[in-house]
Design an enzyme around this catalytic site. Structure first.
Site, PDB file in Angstrom:
ATOM      1  CB  CYS A   1      15.111 -24.675 -20.851  1.00  0.00           C
ATOM      2  SG  CYS A   1      16.238 -24.129 -22.150  1.00  0.00           S
TER       3      CYS A   1
ATOM      4  CG  HIS B   1      18.343 -27.315 -18.041  1.00  0.00           C
ATOM      5  ND1 HIS B   1      17.292 -28.078 -18.500  1.00  0.00           N
ATOM      6  CD2 HIS B   1      18.738 -26.533 -19.078  1.00  0.00           C
ATOM      7  CE1 HIS B   1      17.074 -27.783 -19.771  1.00  0.00           C
ATOM      8  NE2 HIS B   1      17.928 -26.854 -20.144  1.00  0.00           N
TER       9      HIS B   1
ATOM     10  CD  GLU C   1      16.623 -30.175 -15.631  1.00  0.00           C
ATOM     11  OE1 GLU C   1      16.631 -30.220 -16.878  1.00  0.00           O
ATOM     12  OE2 GLU C   1      16.275 -29.158 -14.998  1.00  0.00           O
TER      13      GLU C   1
END
Length: 184
Positions: free
Chosen positions: A73, A161, A163
């Site tokens: 990002c 993202h 994660e």
């Protein structure tokens, strides 16, 4: 053991990036955005997400280490801006589930996700023009450049993202990055 440093650009998910790597058996630590890059010994660098370019500290210095870099990002936006690309406000804005089309199935970071995957991404700001030497590796209806790579320089970025649990196959992105770091 592979060592990857996560540079904290004040993102709300930075700890999840470290955890994803640690759960894969990677030696990892989070360092502050204002930490000096020249003292870092790592096989790879992750530039985390974060709120804005005004708080990136020394993140640009990490691009010149002899280690692959994954920008997530804001981290991707830092790479693009520092290498001569253009970052600007996104048309969509905030967080959303997005279907991302992988346009380069040979890319070492995201190619294995082809032809498409569902991700969780923020589009408040995004890369609008690639820097020289980079290729677009993913796109969506929301954002023209969802991922980019410069394999020769070892610089990679994703707008989404990997994660967070909402991203399908996010762990695979980290696994691919670890493989890039290990082969460097």
């Amino acid at each position: 053991m592979t060592r990857i440093v996560v540079v904290d650009l004040h993102g709300q998910f930075t700890h999840l990036e470290q955890r994803a790597l640690r759960d894969m058996g990677v030696d990892t630590e989070i360092v502050a955005a204002d930490a000096a890059a020249d003292g870092i010994d790592a096989d790879g660098i992750v530039l985390s997400g974060g709120p804005d370019m005004d708080r990136i500290g020394n993140a640009p210095d990490y691009l010149d280490l002899d280690a692959p870099v994954l920008g997530i990002c804001l981290g991707m936006q830092v790479i693009a801006a520092e290498r001569g690309g253009r970052v600007d406000a996104g048309d969509y804005g905030g967080y959303a589930d997005v279907d991302v089309e992988i346009v380069d199935d040979e890319d070492p970071l995201v190619g294995s996700l082809a032809p498409e995957t569902r991700v969780w991404a923020s589009h408040a700001d995004e890369v609008k023009a690639l820097p020289d030497g980079f290729v677009r590796t993913a796109t969506s209806d929301v954002c023209g450049i969802e991922a980019m790579s410069n394999v020769e320089e070892g610089l990679y970025g994703v707008q989404w993202h990997p994660e967070v649990a909402h991203t399908e196959r996010g762990e695979e992105v980290f696994e691919n990055f670890v493989a890039i770091c290990e082969s460097n």
